[in-house]
Design a protein around this motif. Sequence first.
Motif, PDB file in Angstrom:
ATOM      1  N   TYR A 179      -1.768 -44.542  10.004  1.00 21.25           N
ATOM      2  CA  TYR A 179      -2.672 -44.044  11.033  1.00 21.25           C
ATOM      3  C   TYR A 179      -2.459 -42.549  11.160  1.00 21.25           C
ATOM      4  O   TYR A 179      -1.433 -42.020  10.758  1.00 21.25           O
ATOM      5  N   GLY A 180      -3.422 -41.893  11.737  1.00 21.58           N
ATOM      6  CA  GLY A 180      -3.300 -40.462  11.958  1.00 21.58           C
ATOM      7  C   GLY A 180      -4.259 -39.680  11.090  1.00 21.58           C
ATOM      8  O   GLY A 180      -5.200 -40.222  10.509  1.00 21.58           O
ATOM      9  N   LEU A 181      -3.997 -38.395  11.002  1.00 22.04           N
ATOM     10  CA  LEU A 181      -4.837 -37.507  10.217  1.00 22.04           C
ATOM     11  C   LEU A 181      -4.589 -37.712   8.730  1.00 22.04           C
ATOM     12  O   LEU A 181      -3.453 -37.893   8.314  1.00 22.04           O
ATOM     13  N   PHE A 182      -5.663 -37.689   7.960  1.00 19.09           N
ATOM     14  CA  PHE A 182      -5.516 -37.748   6.511  1.00 19.09           C
ATOM     15  C   PHE A 182      -6.368 -36.662   5.874  1.00 19.09           C
ATOM     16  O   PHE A 182      -7.349 -36.203   6.453  1.00 19.09           O
ATOM     17  N   THR A 183      -5.962 -36.266   4.695  1.00 19.57           N
ATOM     18  CA  THR A 183      -6.724 -35.296   3.919  1.00 19.57           C
ATOM     19  C   THR A 183      -6.426 -35.518   2.451  1.00 19.57           C
ATOM     20  O   THR A 183      -5.353 -35.997   2.088  1.00 19.57           O
ATOM     21  N   ARG A 184      -7.380 -35.171   1.621  1.00 15.72           N
ATOM     22  CA  ARG A 184      -7.170 -35.215   0.176  1.00 15.72           C
ATOM     23  C   ARG A 184      -8.073 -34.169  -0.446  1.00 15.72           C
ATOM     24  O   ARG A 184      -9.267 -34.144  -0.189  1.00 15.72           O
ATOM     25  N   THR A 185      -7.486 -33.294  -1.232  1.00 16.07           N
ATOM     26  CA  THR A 185      -8.245 -32.284  -1.958  1.00 16.07           C
ATOM     27  C   THR A 185      -8.045 -32.517  -3.447  1.00 16.07           C
ATOM     28  O   THR A 185      -6.915 -32.636  -3.908  1.00 16.07           O
ATOM     29  N   LEU A 186      -9.153 -32.612  -4.157  1.00 15.07           N
ATOM     30  CA  LEU A 186      -9.131 -32.826  -5.598  1.00 15.07           C
ATOM     31  C   LEU A 186      -9.795 -31.647  -6.288  1.00 15.07           C
ATOM     32  O   LEU A 186     -10.767 -31.081  -5.768  1.00 15.07           O
ATOM     33  N   THR A 187      -9.291 -31.294  -7.440  1.00 17.28           N
ATOM     34  CA  THR A 187      -9.950 -30.302  -8.274  1.00 17.28           C
ATOM     35  C   THR A 187     -10.844 -31.050  -9.248  1.00 17.28           C
ATOM     36  O   THR A 187     -10.372 -31.907  -9.997  1.00 17.28           O
ATOM     37  N   LEU A 188     -12.122 -30.752  -9.196  1.00 15.86           N
ATOM     38  CA  LEU A 188     -13.078 -31.405 -10.085  1.00 15.86           C
ATOM     39  C   LEU A 188     -12.990 -30.745 -11.457  1.00 15.86           C
ATOM     40  O   LEU A 188     -13.174 -29.542 -11.582  1.00 15.86           O
ATOM     41  N   ASN A 189     -12.699 -31.512 -12.459  1.00 14.87           N
ATOM     42  CA  ASN A 189     -12.474 -30.978 -13.793  1.00 14.87           C
ATOM     43  C   ASN A 189     -13.734 -30.914 -14.647  1.00 14.87           C
ATOM     44  O   ASN A 189     -13.641 -30.681 -15.843  1.00 14.87           O
ATOM     45  N   LEU A 190     -14.871 -31.151 -14.033  1.00 14.33           N
ATOM     46  CA  LEU A 190     -16.123 -31.048 -14.767  1.00 14.33           C
ATOM     47  C   LEU A 190     -17.207 -30.574 -13.813  1.00 14.33           C
ATOM     48  O   LEU A 190     -17.114 -30.770 -12.604  1.00 14.33           O
ATOM     49  N   PRO A 191     -18.236 -29.936 -14.338  1.00  9.52           N
ATOM     50  CA  PRO A 191     -19.291 -29.431 -13.463  1.00  9.52           C
ATOM     51  C   PRO A 191     -20.107 -30.587 -12.872  1.00  9.52           C
ATOM     52  O   PRO A 191     -20.420 -31.553 -13.572  1.00  9.52           O
ATOM     53  N   VAL A 192     -20.391 -30.488 -11.570  1.00  7.43           N
ATOM     54  CA  VAL A 192     -21.160 -31.519 -10.873  1.00  7.43           C
ATOM     55  C   VAL A 192     -22.322 -30.880 -10.132  1.00  7.43           C
ATOM     56  O   VAL A 192     -22.368 -29.675  -9.930  1.00  7.43           O
ATOM     57  N   GLU A 193     -23.263 -31.718  -9.723  1.00  7.09           N
ATOM     58  CA  GLU A 193     -24.392 -31.283  -8.907  1.00  7.09           C
ATOM     59  C   GLU A 193     -24.126 -31.752  -7.479  1.00  7.09           C
ATOM     60  O   GLU A 193     -24.518 -32.847  -7.088  1.00  7.09           O
ATOM     61  N   SER A 194     -23.432 -30.943  -6.702  1.00  6.81           N
ATOM     62  CA  SER A 194     -22.983 -31.358  -5.373  1.00  6.81           C
ATOM     63  C   SER A 194     -24.136 -31.697  -4.435  1.00  6.81           C
ATOM     64  O   SER A 194     -23.977 -32.528  -3.544  1.00  6.81           O
ATOM     65  N   GLU A 195     -25.295 -31.076  -4.628  1.00 10.01           N
ATOM     66  CA  GLU A 195     -26.423 -31.377  -3.739  1.00 10.01           C
ATOM     67  C   GLU A 195     -26.928 -32.808  -3.916  1.00 10.01           C
ATOM     68  O   GLU A 195     -27.590 -33.344  -3.039  1.00 10.01           O
ATOM     69  N   GLY A 196     -26.594 -33.470  -5.014  1.00 15.70           N
ATOM     70  CA  GLY A 196     -27.001 -34.855  -5.231  1.00 15.70           C
ATOM     71  C   GLY A 196     -25.941 -35.868  -4.851  1.00 15.70           C
ATOM     72  O   GLY A 196     -26.112 -37.068  -5.077  1.00 15.70           O
ATOM     73  N   ALA A 197     -24.837 -35.426  -4.243  1.00 16.09           N
ATOM     74  CA  ALA A 197     -23.739 -36.326  -3.885  1.00 16.09           C
ATOM     75  C   ALA A 197     -24.163 -37.297  -2.786  1.00 16.09           C
ATOM     76  O   ALA A 197     -24.925 -36.948  -1.885  1.00 16.09           O
TER      77      ALA A 197
END
Length: 114
Positions: free
Chosen positions: A67-85
Motif C-alpha cells: 500500500y502507499g505511493l508507487f511509481t515506475r519509470t521506464l526508458t522506452l527503447n524504441l520509438p513510439v506514437e504516444s498520442e495513440g496510447a
Amino acid sequence: MRRRSGYTYALPVDVYSTENELVIEASVPGLEPGDVEITIEGEKLTIKGERRAPLENVDYHVQERRYGLFTRTLTLNLPVESEGAEAVFEKGVLTLTIPKAEEARPKMIKVRST
C-alpha cells in the motif's frame, strides 16, 4: 512487519511488444482509473499513483500486500506514437498499449529476380 510512512515502492510491470505495439501491464487491484497517472516524456514512461490501505488506525500483525505511493519509470527503447496510447483497467490489471512508430515496425522486403 511495518511499512514506513512516506515510502514509495516500484510498481512491478510486465513489458512486451507485438509487431505494431509496445504493451505494459501492471497489477493494481482496488484502484480506479483516476488513481493512476501515466506520462510519456521523450523516451521516459512514468506510471504513478497511490494504493490506500483498506483499514486505518489498526495494528496489523502481518501486512504483506503493498500500500502507499508507487511509481515506475521506464526508458522506452524504441520509438513510439504516444498520442495513440491507450490505458485500460480490467480485473485489477492496468494494460497500457502504445503504438510503435512507423520506423520501429517490421518491414517486408520483396525479393525479386534479375
